[in-house]
Design an enzyme around this catalytic site. Structure first.
Site, short mmCIF file in Angstrom:
data_model
loop_
_atom_site.label_atom_id
_atom_site.label_comp_id
_atom_site.label_asym_id
_atom_site.label_seq_id
_atom_site.Cartn_x
_atom_site.Cartn_y
_atom_site.Cartn_z
N HIS A 134 0.96 -1.30 0.08
CA HIS A 134 0.10 -0.01 0.13
C HIS A 134 0.71 1.44 0.05
O HIS A 134 0.60 2.17 0.78
CB HIS A 134 -0.91 0.24 1.14
CG HIS A 134 -2.12 -0.80 1.09
ND1 HIS A 134 -2.85 -0.64 0.02
CD2 HIS A 134 -2.52 -2.08 1.56
CE1 HIS A 134 -3.97 -1.82 0.20
NE2 HIS A 134 -3.58 -2.37 1.13
N HIS A 201 -6.43 -4.11 -5.14
CA HIS A 201 -6.16 -2.58 -5.52
C HIS A 201 -5.44 -2.58 -7.00
O HIS A 201 -5.19 -1.41 -7.41
CB HIS A 201 -5.32 -2.03 -4.39
CG HIS A 201 -6.20 -1.89 -3.00
ND1 HIS A 201 -6.54 -0.63 -3.03
CD2 HIS A 201 -6.46 -2.66 -2.26
CE1 HIS A 201 -7.37 -0.65 -1.89
NE2 HIS A 201 -7.15 -2.05 -1.28
#
Length: 509
Positions: A134, A201
């Site tokens: 992330h 993602h």
């Protein structure tokens, strides 16, 4: 239908409130809470528009040269998260590692390499496995520093170790561009030793809303930012979805165990470039296309955003998938265990892994972990061992047998405009042991005295010499290891790695 809405009104209202925050809709923000019209589940996160951008063309030599420059800068054994040069490189308002043109060249070269790989990659140990990152570049560099970087020099281990990343490289964190640039550089420079799987993602329907697009435009400018965002998503479409390690361990990129996924062969039949569908888009008419779309919707759509008519609202048990594929365990990188790694032992084993620290700075924080997978030569047993990283300064001092009062962790994540998904974090406070995957496909927990080793992070939360705590920094620094009182006894034969400097006796913080 009216009865169903009435019965589930409270649950729908709670979910809709989170969706409104997720989308950060201007018209919702201007209304009072009780005036908000509830969006349907299928339309809660609208499809991201695709922009017609042509992938840059480049020679292999130029892309390799660009990748090599990035690797030499960020994978050096001397890299320190507090160094001025790296701090400037990771300035949150600009991107200085590469120019926009060089980044486009890197994306095109990486997409070409990724597209040639099977949708399910076969790997043999030794392998290092990384969970969600992330955009936390310092966490990634900390793992590299403590457990050797992915280089072929004497300080690295890429000559005999493969690297497997489970996806979720971007969004939420402050340096998604640095993380993606480094990982794509590693892939271009070492195509056979680096495996980049596609996580949840790596879908434009999520990263359009949750940070990557905004970061590209803020740090690269409006025009270049849009082009880089599209180039990155085109590259994501060429990534594989899974890997099988040592014929026993399934590594799944999307992170969800979809109820419609019953055999690994279903993933092998998918073709690249793979475009992820959205629940709000029209369904295909052909049965084969419907089956494929159903699988992708369940793999890539967050549970709370997937309408129940389009898929399961909870993860399936791994037993059927593993047994049909003759595998022993599955590892995913989407969940956030409190200690970075968790193992659910039973008839079939599910491992959860997170490689970024203190996810979104949520209360209580979380440690980070990677997995080192090796194979015993004589027995063929696969050893899966976690290596933990922490930003808990109080815990580090506890390990060293000293006390520091009034210390608090500095924020590691930028402010979050959209709250994390409900249920992403897992409870539990123990750093679980690793596991052994035996030749007969049974599983045994690792035999370990005390807790596994613990390593400090670079960047925010690290003990700095200038704060008057230089003695601790000297003891923790891998370039200046402390005497034998902090050595950790090895319990198996593995390729050489840096010495483990200390092993926690108690947990605090």
């Amino acid at each position: 239908m009216a009865d169903e809405v009435s019965d589930t009104g409270a649950a729908e209202r709670e979910t809709a409130e989170w969706h409104a925050l997720l989308l950060d809709l201007d018209e919702v923000a201007e209304q009072e809470h009780h005036d908000v019209s509830l969006p349907s589940r299928a339309l809660a996160l609208p499809p991201a528009p695709a922009v017609a951008v042509k992938l840059a063309g480049a020679t292999e030599e130029s892309a390799v040269a660009i990748a090599g420059r990035v690797i030499r800068l960020l994978c050096s054994p001397d890299v320190d998260g507090t160094a001025a040069g790296l701090a400037l490189t990771c300035n949150s308002n600009s991107f200085d590692l590469l120019s926009a043109g060089e980044l486009q060249v890197l994306c095109a070269a990486a997409a070409k390499v990724l597209r040639q790989e099977d949708m399910v990659v076969e790997l043999q140990p030794p392998v290092k496995i990384f969970g969600a990152l992330h955009g936390q570049i310092f966490d990634l560099l900390s793992h590299f520093r403590w457990h050797r970087p992915p280089t072929r020099e004497s300080s690295g281990d890429l000559r005999y170790t493969s690297y497997l990343f489970l996806g979720n490289y971007a969004d939420r964190g402050g340096h998604s561009l640095e993380v993606l640039t480094l990982l794509l550089s590693l892939k271009v420079f070492n195509p056979s030793s680096i495996v980049l799987l596609r996580g949840v993602h790596e879908s434009r329907h999520l990263n359009y809303h949750l940070g990557l697009r905004e970061e590209c435009m803020r740090r690269l400018g409006q025009s270049a930012g849009v082009e880089i965002f599209e180039n990155l998503n085109r590259t994501f479409e060429c990534m594989s979805l899974a890997a099988v390690v040592g014929d026993k361990l399934l590594a799944l990129g999307p992170g969800r165990l979809a109820s419609s996924l019953t055999r690994v062969d279903q993933l092998r039949k998918l073709r690249k470039p793979l475009v992820v569908p959205h629940p709000a888009q029209p369904r295909p008419e052909k049965l084969a296309q419907k089956v494929e779309e159903q699988l992708l919707l369940e793999l890539f759509t967050p549970l709370d955003l997937l309408p129940s008519l389009l898929g399961s609202v909870e993860d399936a048990e791994p037993e059927r998938l593993l047994r049909s594929s003759r595998l022993s365990a599955v590892v995913t990188g989407h969940s956030v265990p409190a200690r970075g790694f968790s193992a659910e032992l039973g008839s079939c084993v599910r491992l959860r892994l997170c490689s970024c620290l203190d996810y979104c700075d949520l209360p209580g924080g979380n440690d980070a972990a990677i997995l080192c997978v090796t194979k015993q030569v004589n027995s063929g047993t696969l050893e899966v061992r976690p290596r933990f990283l922490t930003a808990r300064v109080a815990e580090l001092y506890s390990v060293l047998g000293s006390q520091r009062h009034g210390m608090s962790r500095a924020p590691r994540w930028p402010p979050q405009r959209c709250p994390p998904s409900p249920g992403r974090r897992l409870s539990g406070v123990q750093r679980g042991p690793g596991i052994d995957l035996l030749p007969d496909r049974t599983v045994a927990p690792e035999t370990l005295q005390g807790e596994p080793p613990l390593y400090p992070v670079l960047g925010c939360g690290r003990v700095h010499e200038e704060t008057g705590q230089g003695q601790v920094l000297k003891e923790l620094d891998p370039q200046n290891p402390s005497p034998s009182k902090h050595k950790h006894e090895r319990h198996s034969s593995r390729p050489p790695r840096p010495k483990v400097l200390f092993s926690p006796k108690a947990s605090s913080g």
